[in-house]
Design a protein around this motif. Structure first.
Motif, PDB file in Angstrom:
ATOM      1  N   ILE A  13       1.663  10.717   4.876  1.00  0.00           N
ATOM      2  CA  ILE A  13       0.654   9.935   4.272  1.00  0.00           C
ATOM      3  C   ILE A  13       0.680  11.283   2.978  1.00  0.00           C
ATOM      4  O   ILE A  13       0.128  12.243   3.414  1.00  0.00           O
ATOM      5  CB  ILE A  13      -0.168   9.244   4.472  1.00  0.00           C
ATOM      6  N   GLY A  14       1.268  10.856   1.795  1.00  0.00           N
ATOM      7  CA  GLY A  14       0.755  11.353   1.271  1.00  0.00           C
ATOM      8  C   GLY A  14       1.443  11.798  -0.252  1.00  0.00           C
ATOM      9  O   GLY A  14       3.138  12.824   0.198  1.00  0.00           O
ATOM     10  N   ASP A  15       1.575  13.044  -1.350  1.00  0.00           N
ATOM     11  CA  ASP A  15       2.257  13.311  -2.124  1.00  0.00           C
ATOM     12  C   ASP A  15       2.772  14.658  -2.143  1.00  0.00           C
ATOM     13  O   ASP A  15       1.637  15.512  -1.582  1.00  0.00           O
ATOM     14  CB  ASP A  15       2.051  13.407  -3.383  1.00  0.00           C
ATOM     15  N   ALA A  70       3.772   9.024  -0.017  1.00  0.00           N
ATOM     16  CA  ALA A  70       3.455   7.712  -0.534  1.00  0.00           C
ATOM     17  C   ALA A  70       2.112   8.796  -1.593  1.00  0.00           C
ATOM     18  O   ALA A  70       1.213   9.691  -1.276  1.00  0.00           O
ATOM     19  CB  ALA A  70       2.921   7.082  -0.014  1.00  0.00           C
ATOM     20  N   ASN A  71       1.630   8.299  -2.776  1.00  0.00           N
ATOM     21  CA  ASN A  71       0.413   9.161  -3.659  1.00  0.00           C
ATOM     22  C   ASN A  71      -0.067   7.759  -4.196  1.00  0.00           C
ATOM     23  O   ASN A  71      -1.233   8.613  -5.443  1.00  0.00           O
ATOM     24  CB  ASN A  71       1.345  10.159  -3.977  1.00  0.00           C
ATOM     25  N   ASP A  72      -0.304   7.298  -3.589  1.00  0.00           N
ATOM     26  CA  ASP A  72      -1.245   6.045  -3.774  1.00  0.00           C
ATOM     27  C   ASP A  72      -2.047   5.391  -3.431  1.00  0.00           C
ATOM     28  O   ASP A  72      -1.850   4.673  -2.005  1.00  0.00           O
ATOM     29  CB  ASP A  72      -0.653   4.886  -5.281  1.00  0.00           C
ATOM     30  N   THR A  73      -3.499   5.265  -3.610  1.00  0.00           N
ATOM     31  CA  THR A  73      -4.023   4.317  -1.995  1.00  0.00           C
ATOM     32  C   THR A  73      -3.577   3.107  -1.853  1.00  0.00           C
ATOM     33  O   THR A  73      -3.985   3.004  -0.751  1.00  0.00           O
ATOM     34  CB  THR A  73      -5.707   4.353  -2.903  1.00  0.00           C
ATOM     35  N   GLN A  74      -3.730   2.294  -2.314  1.00  0.00           N
ATOM     36  CA  GLN A  74      -2.816   0.975  -2.075  1.00  0.00           C
ATOM     37  C   GLN A  74      -1.375   1.487  -1.533  1.00  0.00           C
ATOM     38  O   GLN A  74      -1.165   0.577  -0.502  1.00  0.00           O
ATOM     39  CB  GLN A  74      -2.723   0.059  -3.424  1.00  0.00           C
ATOM     40  N   GLN A  75      -0.208   2.473  -1.970  1.00  0.00           N
ATOM     41  CA  GLN A  75       0.524   2.511  -0.868  1.00  0.00           C
ATOM     42  C   GLN A  75      -0.064   3.030   0.330  1.00  0.00           C
ATOM     43  O   GLN A  75       0.674   2.916   1.299  1.00  0.00           O
ATOM     44  CB  GLN A  75       1.630   3.522  -1.661  1.00  0.00           C
ATOM     45  N   ILE A  76      -0.237   3.761   0.308  1.00  0.00           N
ATOM     46  CA  ILE A  76      -1.074   4.392   1.828  1.00  0.00           C
ATOM     47  C   ILE A  76      -1.909   3.682   2.643  1.00  0.00           C
ATOM     48  O   ILE A  76      -1.887   3.730   4.224  1.00  0.00           O
ATOM     49  CB  ILE A  76      -2.138   5.385   1.700  1.00  0.00           C
ATOM     50  N   LYS A  85       4.707  -0.663 -12.225  1.00  0.00           N
ATOM     51  CA  LYS A  85       3.545  -0.257 -13.006  1.00  0.00           C
ATOM     52  C   LYS A  85       3.382   0.400 -12.665  1.00  0.00           C
ATOM     53  O   LYS A  85       2.646   1.050 -13.197  1.00  0.00           O
ATOM     54  CB  LYS A  85       3.562  -1.105 -13.113  1.00  0.00           C
ATOM     55  N   VAL A  86       3.504   1.132 -10.639  1.00  0.00           N
ATOM     56  CA  VAL A  86       2.862   2.510 -10.412  1.00  0.00           C
ATOM     57  C   VAL A  86       3.249   4.028 -10.489  1.00  0.00           C
ATOM     58  O   VAL A  86       3.260   4.687 -11.002  1.00  0.00           O
ATOM     59  CB  VAL A  86       1.901   2.368  -9.314  1.00  0.00           C
ATOM     60  N   THR A  87       4.613   3.434  -9.692  1.00  0.00           N
ATOM     61  CA  THR A  87       4.882   4.049  -9.138  1.00  0.00           C
ATOM     62  C   THR A  87       6.007   4.710 -10.933  1.00  0.00           C
ATOM     63  O   THR A  87       6.743   3.443 -11.471  1.00  0.00           O
ATOM     64  CB  THR A  87       6.198   4.141  -8.333  1.00  0.00           C
ATOM     65  N   THR A  88       6.280   6.243 -10.630  1.00  0.00           N
ATOM     66  CA  THR A  88       7.078   6.483 -12.117  1.00  0.00           C
ATOM     67  C   THR A  88       8.918   6.956 -11.226  1.00  0.00           C
ATOM     68  O   THR A  88       8.448   7.334 -10.391  1.00  0.00           O
ATOM     69  CB  THR A  88       6.917   7.881 -12.293  1.00  0.00           C
ATOM     70  N   LYS A  89       9.066   6.776 -12.947  1.00  0.00           N
ATOM     71  CA  LYS A  89      10.666   7.009 -12.361  1.00  0.00           C
ATOM     72  C   LYS A  89      10.920   8.468 -11.817  1.00  0.00           C
ATOM     73  O   LYS A  89      11.793   9.006 -10.911  1.00  0.00           O
ATOM     74  CB  LYS A  89      11.751   6.988 -13.694  1.00  0.00           C
ATOM     75  N   VAL A 147       8.073   4.668  -0.217  1.00  0.00           N
ATOM     76  CA  VAL A 147       7.204   3.658  -1.066  1.00  0.00           C
ATOM     77  C   VAL A 147       6.605   3.690  -2.406  1.00  0.00           C
ATOM     78  O   VAL A 147       6.458   4.292  -2.926  1.00  0.00           O
ATOM     79  CB  VAL A 147       5.420   3.600  -0.398  1.00  0.00           C
ATOM     80  N   VAL A 148       6.893   2.969  -3.039  1.00  0.00           N
ATOM     81  CA  VAL A 148       7.121   2.622  -4.725  1.00  0.00           C
ATOM     82  C   VAL A 148       6.106   0.871  -5.098  1.00  0.00           C
ATOM     83  O   VAL A 148       6.543   0.178  -4.582  1.00  0.00           O
ATOM     84  CB  VAL A 148       8.372   2.631  -4.829  1.00  0.00           C
TER      85      VAL A 148
END
Length: 354
Positions: A301-303, A251-257, A326-330, A322-323
């Motif tokens: 938690i983290g990229d 997970a590398n997005d604040t909302q995902q974390i 419109k934020v997580t890239t392919k 965790v995807v």
């Protein structure tokens, strides 16, 4: 079947196009183009043509009596003269005359510009030159008049020919497409153009836009809606309860974390032994390396980017992606899938955030 490592897919791009927003955009563009087609059709295309008309008075006399042998209302002798003016030999002579005036035209071009007509009930011959350049029309007309006078001396033993009238004129014509055709072709153009642009944008989009991309690349079902936190946690437990005890989360997005943290807290309330590990800290310190604990669910938690971090992940029993749409890239998801294969870590599924 879509290749799991394939980033772009025509089928997926077409599916993503089938939204109300995209279809409305295509429809509105087609209507705008149809209106534009009517506007352009109203103006039409105007072409200008230049004309030069020479009238040649042709007469033939008896060599001895010096009187006209044929009356003006029966100019049969003009036929031979007229045919000779039309032949290729005369046209070549005109071409040479034009070349002397530094105008290069082919015989076919000259032929297309010139027309002849015998005026009924007279011995007048009308020579008409038409073209889209005023200068060229005038030069061709003058060259033909000169050659016509010389040609007469060759065709007729006696008599005379002279230019009795010369006139220049300009005509304009406007061509318009019918309203139905203008609307049809313009709307079709707008339809294909807008659909094509939307397709290209969807095809090359780097962001994950639907759970279909995840399912086709991971060959797993997706927890499709995390809006109901309790249901998401329940499904997650069902997914891992009988097979895996440790879960690594990329997970590398604040909302995902934040969501993973909430799910972990929900699991703790249900008396599951859950531990959250920050990848940036845990993988760089030996003391905080992920322990092999059969009784504990560990969320990383983290990229994960650095080699030492990936090496530490090799002790993880399973991986959950965790995807966020419109934020997580392919590339992020595909790289994670590749890593799990290279490190032989089971990939148990994905949590999809709308």
């Amino acid at each position: 079947m879509i290749n799991m490592n394939k980033k772009y897919s025509v089928d997926e791009a077409l599916t993503e196009m089938m939204t109300i927003k995209s279809l409305l955009s295509i429809l509105v563009t087609a209507i705008c183009f149809a209106v534009l087609g009517l506007f352009l059709r109203g103006k039409g295309t105007t072409t200008t043509s230049y004309n030069a008309v020479s009238k040649l008075q042709v007469t033939q006399y008896d060599a001895n009596d010096k009187v006209m042998t044929l009356s003006s209302n029966d100019p049969a002798f003009l036929n031979t003269y007229l045919e000779n003016l039309k032949n290729n030999k005369t046209q070549k002579a005109v071409k040479q005359e034009l070349a002397n005036k530094k105008l290069k035209l082919s015989v076919d071009k000259i032929d297309s510009m010139v027309s002849f007509e015998v005026i009924p009930q007279t011995t007048l011959l009308k020579l008409k030159v038409s073209g889209d350049t005023k200068k060229n029309v005038k030069l061709v007309s003058q060259a033909y008049d000169k050659v016509a006078l010389e040609q007469y001396k060759k065709d007729m033993e006696t008599g005379s020919v002279k230019v009795v009238d010369f006139d220049q004129s300009t005509s304009t014509t406007t061509q318009r497409m019918s309203a139905k055709k203008a609307v049809f072709f313009a709307s079709v153009l707008g339809l294909f153009l807008s659909a094509g642009l939307i397709f290209v944008r969807k095809y090359f989009n780097q962001k994950i836009m639907s759970s279909n991309f995840i399912e086709s690349r991971t060959a797993t079902n997706v927890i499709a809606d995390a809006s109901d936190l309790e249901n998401a946690a329940t499904e997650l437990i069902t997914r891992i309860k009988d097979t895996h005890q440790v879960v690594g989360v990329n997970a590398n997005d604040t909302q995902q974390i934040a969501l993973i943290t909430d799910i972990a807290n929900q699991l703790k309330e249900w008396q599951f032994n859950v531990k959250l590990v920050d990848a940036k800290e845990a993988f760089l310190k030996d003391a905080m390396m992920i322990p092999e604990n059969e009784d504990q669910l560990i969320f990383v938690i983290g990229d994960v980017q650095k080699p030492t971090e990936k090496l530490a992940l090799s002790s993880v029993d399973a991986m959950l992606a965790v995807v966020q749409t419109k934020v997580t890239t392919k590339d992020e998801l595909l790289n994670l899938i590749k890593f799990t294969k290279d490190a032989t870590i089971p990939f148990i599924g994905s949590l999809y955030l709308k």
